[in-house]
Design a protein around this motif. Structure first.
Motif, mmCIF file in Angstrom:
data_model
loop_
_atom_site.group_PDB
_atom_site.id
_atom_site.type_symbol
_atom_site.label_atom_id
_atom_site.label_comp_id
_atom_site.label_asym_id
_atom_site.label_seq_id
_atom_site.Cartn_x
_atom_site.Cartn_y
_atom_site.Cartn_z
ATOM 1 N N THR A 57 0.842 -1.197 0.000
ATOM 2 C CA THR A 57 0.000 0.000 0.000
ATOM 3 C C THR A 57 0.877 1.248 0.000
ATOM 4 O OG1 THR A 57 -0.165 -0.256 2.405
ATOM 5 C CG2 THR A 57 -2.049 -0.967 1.093
ATOM 6 N N LEU A 58 0.346 2.310 -0.573
ATOM 7 C CA LEU A 58 1.020 3.609 -0.579
ATOM 8 C C LEU A 58 0.340 4.534 0.415
ATOM 9 C CD1 LEU A 58 2.977 5.732 -1.835
ATOM 10 C CD2 LEU A 58 1.136 6.266 -3.466
ATOM 11 N N SER A 59 1.149 5.201 1.233
ATOM 12 C CA SER A 59 0.644 6.255 2.103
ATOM 13 C C SER A 59 1.381 7.529 1.738
ATOM 14 C CB SER A 59 0.881 5.910 3.579
ATOM 15 O OG SER A 59 0.425 6.962 4.412
ATOM 16 N N ILE B 166 4.419 1.579 1.958
ATOM 17 C CA ILE B 166 5.454 2.526 1.560
ATOM 18 C C ILE B 166 4.933 3.928 1.811
ATOM 19 C CG2 ILE B 166 6.648 3.505 -0.430
ATOM 20 C CD1 ILE B 166 6.814 0.636 -1.542
ATOM 21 N N VAL B 167 5.627 4.689 2.644
ATOM 22 C CA VAL B 167 5.239 6.056 2.959
ATOM 23 C C VAL B 167 6.129 6.999 2.160
ATOM 24 C CG1 VAL B 167 5.007 7.817 4.739
ATOM 25 C CG2 VAL B 167 4.489 5.424 5.272
ATOM 26 N N TRP C 48 3.090 14.938 6.637
ATOM 27 C CA TRP C 48 2.447 13.620 6.638
ATOM 28 C C TRP C 48 2.027 13.228 8.048
ATOM 29 C CZ3 TRP C 48 3.502 8.815 8.830
ATOM 30 C CH2 TRP C 48 2.797 7.727 8.295
ATOM 31 N N LEU C 49 2.776 13.679 9.046
ATOM 32 C CA LEU C 49 2.463 13.359 10.445
ATOM 33 C C LEU C 49 1.387 14.267 11.027
ATOM 34 C CD1 LEU C 49 6.050 12.694 11.864
ATOM 35 C CD2 LEU C 49 4.250 11.002 11.467
ATOM 36 N N THR D 30 -3.680 10.114 7.501
ATOM 37 C CA THR D 30 -2.430 9.360 7.631
ATOM 38 C C THR D 30 -2.231 8.786 9.033
ATOM 39 O OG1 THR D 30 -1.211 11.415 8.078
ATOM 40 C CG2 THR D 30 -1.270 10.628 5.792
ATOM 41 N N LEU D 31 -3.075 9.161 9.995
ATOM 42 C CA LEU D 31 -2.958 8.577 11.330
ATOM 43 C C LEU D 31 -3.172 7.068 11.275
ATOM 44 C CD1 LEU D 31 -2.616 8.725 14.384
ATOM 45 C CD2 LEU D 31 -5.043 9.324 14.568
#
Length: 263
Positions: free
Chosen positions: A37-39, A117-118, A134-135, A140-141
């Motif tokens: 998965t992509l984040s 993958i982030v 992103w944080l 994205t949590l």
């Protein structure tokens, strides 16, 4: 034409008895159908499902989010996975039923992925993960908490700080940075199950995060709490959060969550 995977499986099963064949088939299917998965943070020109249907990804333009999608697929292949999933183009956003199902299933999809993958589009080679937007985004949590394996990539698609660990969630340097930036204890970063335990704490994790659509701050928590509520875009953030809090109290009996105040 039968695929190479099919031919390999048939060849391996040729000398096996029935029980061994079943074990071999289960093992091969489990391995070959794992997915990555992509984040990431959404940007301009992200490809939709309708944009890529019927096309080969690598033959398409590299403008906007298309280049990011192509590189993500290449990186997933370098990790020896055959399947890659991105929220930009693997969901039919024109179908309200599919959007409802997706929001309710997102935590499980990231949890079940072999690797997440982030992509940190705002972190350079010398940059800090802790400073990344992103944080600080709502969606994205769960993409941080749900996966069991995560690797971080910088703006140039280099491994963050050249950390070659197979799982950055188990790297002490990364854990320290993420814990410091989010306030989430590393025990939860390493493993966090969906549910109503530590409900007030989970709400606090989300309290400083933002979403483009106000009501998404509540919807992005549905998977973390494992609650199933209707998605009603157009409602106010207050109403969406009110429905979420009411469901948490109804299921857990924990009224302390009503003392939580988010931003």
């Amino acid at each position: 034409m039968k695929s190479k995977l099919y031919k390999r499986l048939v060849s391996r099963c040729a000398t096996c008895d029935w029980d061994q064949q079943l074990d071999r088939i289960r093992a091969d299917i489990s391995r070959d159908f794992q997915y990555v998965t992509l984040s990431h943070r959404w940007g301009e020109g992200e490809p939709s499902l309708r944009d890529i249907e019927g096309h080969t990804i690598y033959d398409m333009s590299i403008r906007g989010g298309f280049g990011k999608l192509q590189t993500f697929c290449r990186v997933a292949s370098e990790w020896n996975y055959l399947w890659a999933w991105s929220d930009t183009c693997c969901i039919d956003k024109h179908s309200s039923a599919e959007v409802q199902e997706t929001i309710g299933s997102m935590f499980a999809w990231y949890r079940q992925s072999a690797l997440t993958i982030v992509y940190l589009s705002d972190v350079t080679g010398i940059g800090s993960l802790g400073s990344s937007e992103w944080l600080r985004r709502g969606w994205t949590l769960q993409e941080l908490l749900a996966p069991e394996r995560v690797v971080f990539y910088t703006k140039t698609w280099s491994l963050y700080k050249n950390i070659t660990s197979l799982n950055h969630k188990m790297d002490a340097v990364v854990l320290e940075e993420v814990e410091g930036a989010t306030g989430i204890e590393r025990r939860f970063l390493k493993k966090c199950s969906p549910g109503l335990d530590d409900a007030r704490l989970r709400l606090q994790w989300a309290s400083t995060r933002t979403t483009t659509r106000a009501e998404d701050i509540a919807y992005s928590l549905f998977g973390i709490f494992n609650v199933h509520l209707p998605i009603m875009y157009g409602e106010s953030a207050e109403n969406a959060l009110g429905r979420l809090l009411a469901e948490i109290v109804s299921q857990s009996g924990d009224i302390s969550v009503l003392d939580w105040v988010g931003e």
